[in-house]
Design a protein around this motif. Structure first.
Motif, mmCIF file in Angstrom:
data_model
loop_
_atom_site.group_PDB
_atom_site.id
_atom_site.type_symbol
_atom_site.label_atom_id
_atom_site.label_comp_id
_atom_site.label_asym_id
_atom_site.label_seq_id
_atom_site.Cartn_x
_atom_site.Cartn_y
_atom_site.Cartn_z
ATOM 1 N N VAL A 17 0.900 -0.824 -0.101
ATOM 2 C CA VAL A 17 -0.293 0.081 0.135
ATOM 3 C C VAL A 17 0.935 0.860 -0.099
ATOM 4 O O VAL A 17 1.884 1.359 0.683
ATOM 5 C CB VAL A 17 -0.669 0.167 1.128
ATOM 6 N N VAL A 18 0.371 2.458 -0.699
ATOM 7 C CA VAL A 18 1.541 3.444 -1.177
ATOM 8 C C VAL A 18 0.852 4.648 -1.116
ATOM 9 O O VAL A 18 -0.428 4.582 -1.397
ATOM 10 C CB VAL A 18 1.613 3.232 -2.571
ATOM 11 N N GLY A 19 0.595 5.764 -0.327
ATOM 12 C CA GLY A 19 0.142 6.975 -0.304
ATOM 13 C C GLY A 19 1.270 8.177 -0.402
ATOM 14 O O GLY A 19 3.028 7.416 -1.128
ATOM 15 N N PHE A 20 1.199 8.904 -1.071
ATOM 16 C CA PHE A 20 1.621 10.112 -1.129
ATOM 17 C C PHE A 20 1.361 11.796 0.036
ATOM 18 O O PHE A 20 0.773 11.221 1.076
ATOM 19 C CB PHE A 20 0.908 11.082 -2.224
ATOM 20 N N ALA A 21 2.568 12.325 -0.041
ATOM 21 C CA ALA A 21 2.519 13.351 0.772
ATOM 22 C C ALA A 21 3.118 14.836 0.613
ATOM 23 O O ALA A 21 4.129 14.071 -0.660
ATOM 24 C CB ALA A 21 3.185 13.236 1.800
ATOM 25 N N ALA A 22 2.936 15.493 0.902
ATOM 26 C CA ALA A 22 3.246 17.362 -0.122
ATOM 27 C C ALA A 22 3.541 17.611 1.557
ATOM 28 O O ALA A 22 3.031 17.873 2.439
ATOM 29 C CB ALA A 22 2.137 18.003 -0.621
ATOM 30 N N GLU A 23 4.402 17.864 1.247
ATOM 31 C CA GLU A 23 5.531 18.538 2.702
ATOM 32 C C GLU A 23 6.844 19.431 1.994
ATOM 33 O O GLU A 23 7.197 19.554 0.754
ATOM 34 C CB GLU A 23 6.733 17.082 3.265
ATOM 35 N N THR A 24 6.384 20.978 2.977
ATOM 36 C CA THR A 24 7.271 21.918 3.073
ATOM 37 C C THR A 24 8.388 21.895 3.949
ATOM 38 O O THR A 24 9.696 22.533 3.418
ATOM 39 C CB THR A 24 6.413 23.446 3.658
ATOM 40 N N GLU A 25 8.419 21.258 4.538
ATOM 41 C CA GLU A 25 9.535 20.867 5.784
ATOM 42 C C GLU A 25 9.819 19.703 6.398
ATOM 43 O O GLU A 25 8.474 18.806 6.849
ATOM 44 C CB GLU A 25 9.710 22.197 6.975
ATOM 45 N N ILE A 46 5.922 6.277 1.426
ATOM 46 C CA ILE A 46 4.999 7.153 0.947
ATOM 47 C C ILE A 46 5.807 7.810 0.253
ATOM 48 O O ILE A 46 6.873 7.879 0.831
ATOM 49 C CB ILE A 46 4.789 8.385 2.583
ATOM 50 N N LEU A 47 5.847 8.277 -1.237
ATOM 51 C CA LEU A 47 6.019 9.085 -1.795
ATOM 52 C C LEU A 47 6.148 10.362 -0.903
ATOM 53 O O LEU A 47 4.948 11.077 -1.509
ATOM 54 C CB LEU A 47 6.102 8.754 -2.989
ATOM 55 N N ALA A 48 6.621 11.190 -0.623
ATOM 56 C CA ALA A 48 7.087 12.827 -0.261
ATOM 57 C C ALA A 48 7.046 13.650 -1.020
ATOM 58 O O ALA A 48 8.437 13.081 -1.086
ATOM 59 C CB ALA A 48 7.792 12.684 1.321
ATOM 60 N N ILE A 77 9.984 13.310 -5.782
ATOM 61 C CA ILE A 77 9.967 12.939 -4.586
ATOM 62 C C ILE A 77 11.103 12.209 -4.059
ATOM 63 O O ILE A 77 12.265 11.785 -4.178
ATOM 64 C CB ILE A 77 9.327 11.104 -5.969
ATOM 65 N N TYR A 78 10.959 12.229 -2.472
ATOM 66 C CA TYR A 78 11.414 11.123 -1.517
ATOM 67 C C TYR A 78 11.184 9.634 -1.025
ATOM 68 O O TYR A 78 9.645 9.984 -0.493
ATOM 69 C CB TYR A 78 11.683 11.645 -0.086
ATOM 70 N N CYS A 79 11.361 8.696 -1.338
ATOM 71 C CA CYS A 79 10.445 7.412 -1.071
ATOM 72 C C CYS A 79 10.754 6.740 0.351
ATOM 73 O O CYS A 79 11.796 6.987 0.901
ATOM 74 C CB CYS A 79 10.556 6.822 -1.869
ATOM 75 N N VAL A 80 9.885 7.017 1.482
ATOM 76 C CA VAL A 80 10.226 6.477 2.857
ATOM 77 C C VAL A 80 9.143 5.192 2.753
ATOM 78 O O VAL A 80 7.994 5.683 2.577
ATOM 79 C CB VAL A 80 9.292 7.658 3.333
ATOM 80 N N THR A 81 10.246 4.444 3.793
ATOM 81 C CA THR A 81 9.270 3.372 4.121
ATOM 82 C C THR A 81 10.109 3.345 5.315
ATOM 83 O O THR A 81 10.924 4.096 5.966
ATOM 84 C CB THR A 81 10.117 2.010 3.251
ATOM 85 N N ALA A 82 9.136 2.405 6.564
ATOM 86 C CA ALA A 82 10.249 2.155 8.198
ATOM 87 C C ALA A 82 11.611 2.201 8.017
ATOM 88 O O ALA A 82 12.395 1.903 8.374
ATOM 89 C CB ALA A 82 8.753 1.184 8.555
ATOM 90 N N ALA A 83 11.494 1.262 7.076
ATOM 91 C CA ALA A 83 13.611 1.429 6.869
ATOM 92 C C ALA A 83 13.946 2.242 6.382
ATOM 93 O O ALA A 83 15.774 2.080 6.540
ATOM 94 C CB ALA A 83 13.608 -0.451 6.241
#
Ligand code: CTP
Length: 416
Positions: free
Chosen positions: A328-336, A354-356, A374-380
């Motif tokens: 399961v993959v989600g997206f996020a928009a982050e500024t900081e 999460i593809l941030a 994109i930064y691809c963020v997983t638990a690891a």
């Protein structure tokens, strides 16, 4: 994706529309890719391109007449569709679409298509009001239900001077749809996601305030649609659930159109179980308590108060569902604080990745643009993918999903 049409024979039906001139370029692209093209021109099509130009490019006779004794003896109308590996209708006029949807056989094109049991790729082209007419929309829905793929139309200036949806896709886009059309089972079986099912959410949601107003956002759907295409090209059976967007449905992907977050959630739950879920939609966080009638201005009275209710979190629901997909993959928009925020979101939502999007930097994602950082963020791990096009992001995500599924399957078989 295979760009070759080597040994494939394509039946191209050209019906009446100014866009017919673009079909000459389509013939050239198919021939260049090694395919053979046979062409049927309707009477309307003949008003825009001549049988001579078509047959010169096809290096084969252009078929125009149902009652031609010569054609029927040499190449019966039933044989035209029988012999074809692929059927493409470009431009598809409102009239030909209506004939196909209603089973009419009035000329060579409609008769040959009625005598066919093959799915066709249909590229509509018409005036915006003809396209928006409920009769055309009902015909299009029928053709989709019958298993045909509708590509386009796109939005833009029209030959008639109006602006809107109705322009036929460009020859390159139609060609891409042909080369990415679902392959025969044997070819598909070799693909890494063959036999897997995926659901992808895309675009915005629109939440009605009253019968004429809504809360929405500017999501273009480009990223979600590109992901659906990339997963489909890797062999997955994809369902795309999209809010209102102006881009066309991806070829070979079952596309469900919704408006609200509630409708998106229901369509997602209806698509489970699935092996993969990617939530790329910009879901509205809130929905107004809807007014039955249009809210009127009330003279000097203060502006109306709009009461908001929180929408369901679709990504979180899928991540915690009894039929949870393996990835399961989600997206996020982050500024900081990208890493901390994305990791917190990963835990809060219960997804695997999460593809941030880093929105404060140059080259970063902005609604409607073609690139993202994109930064691809997983638990690891946190992996910086650098700025790239949305289709490149879609391809990289697909490769990441394939590796993740492989790992899950290796762990599973080791435990058995
Ligand atoms: N999402 C969803 N359903 C919602 C809201 C969001 O499925 N009701 C999904 C989106 O598709 C996306 C991810 O959740 O994959 C985004 O999460 P969200 O909490 O909305 O994060 P941001 O948009 O980054 O906003 P914020 O951090 O301000 O909450």
């Amino acid at each position: 994706m295979t760009q070759t049409l080597e040994n494939k024979s394509v039946l191209l039906v050209i019906s009446g529309g100014i866009a017919a001139y673009k079909s000459l370029e389509l013939i050239r692209l198919i021939k260049k890719a090694g395919g053979a093209v046979r062409c049927i021109l309707t009477k309307g099509g003949e008003q825009f391109v001549t049988p001579l130009s078509v047959s010169a490019l096809c290096e084969e006779e252009a078929y125009t007449d149902l009652w031609s004794l010569k054609d029927e003896t040499e190449m019966g109308h039933i044989q035209l569709t029988r012999d074809a590996d692929m059927i493409v209708i470009a431009p598809a006029s409102a009239n030909l679409i209506a004939q196909m949807a209603n089973g009419l056989a009035q000329d060579l094109a409609s008769t040959a298509l009625l005598a066919s049991d093959k799915p066709a790729i249909i590229a509509p082209a018409m005036n915006v009001r003809m396209w928006e007419n409920p009769a055309t929309q009902a015909n299009i829905a029928k053709l989709q239900e019958y298993g045909h793929t509708i590509i386009g139309p796109s939005e833009g200036d029209m030959a008639c001077g109006e602006y809107g949806m109705g322009r036929m896709l460009e020859p390159e886009e139609i060609f891409a749809a042909l080369t990415s059309a679902p392959q025969k089972k044997t070819e598909n079986a070799a693909k890494p996601l063959a036999g897997k099912t995926a659901l992808v959410t895309s675009g915005p949601t629109f939440e009605a305030i009253d019968p004429v107003r809504f809360i929405g956002n500017r999501s273009s759907g480009k990223q979600g649609h590109a992901i659906a295409t990339a997963l489909q090209q890797a062999g997955a059976n994809v369902t795309l659930i999209t809010g209102p967007v102006s881009i066309s449905d991806p070829a070979g992907v079952k596309t469900v159109h919704i408006e609200t977050a509630q409708e998106m959630l229901k369509a997602c739950e209806d698509s489970l179980p699935a092996d993969i879920a990617v939530c790329a939609a910009a879901v509205s966080d809130w929905a107004p308590k809807q007014h039955e009638q249009k809210i009127k201005k009330r003279g000097d009275a203060s502006p109306p108060h709009i009461e908001l209710n929180e929408n369901p979190d679709i990504l979180k629901t899928i991540s915690n569902h009894k039929n949870r997909p393996s990835v399961v993959v989600g997206f996020a928009a982050e500024t900081e604080n990208l890493e901390d925020n994305a990791k917190a979101k990963l835990t809060r939502k219960g997804c695997d990745m999460i593809l941030a999007n880093l929105v404060a930097q140059e080259g970063a994602e902005v609604f409607g643009q073609d690139k993202g950082h994109i930064y691809c963020v997983t638990a690891a791990s946190v992996d910086n993918w650098q700025p790239m096009s949305k289709s490149a992001i879609a391809k990289k995500l697909t490769d990441t999903i394939i590796s993740s599924l492989d790992e899950t399957e290796t762990i599973k078989s080791a435990a058995e």
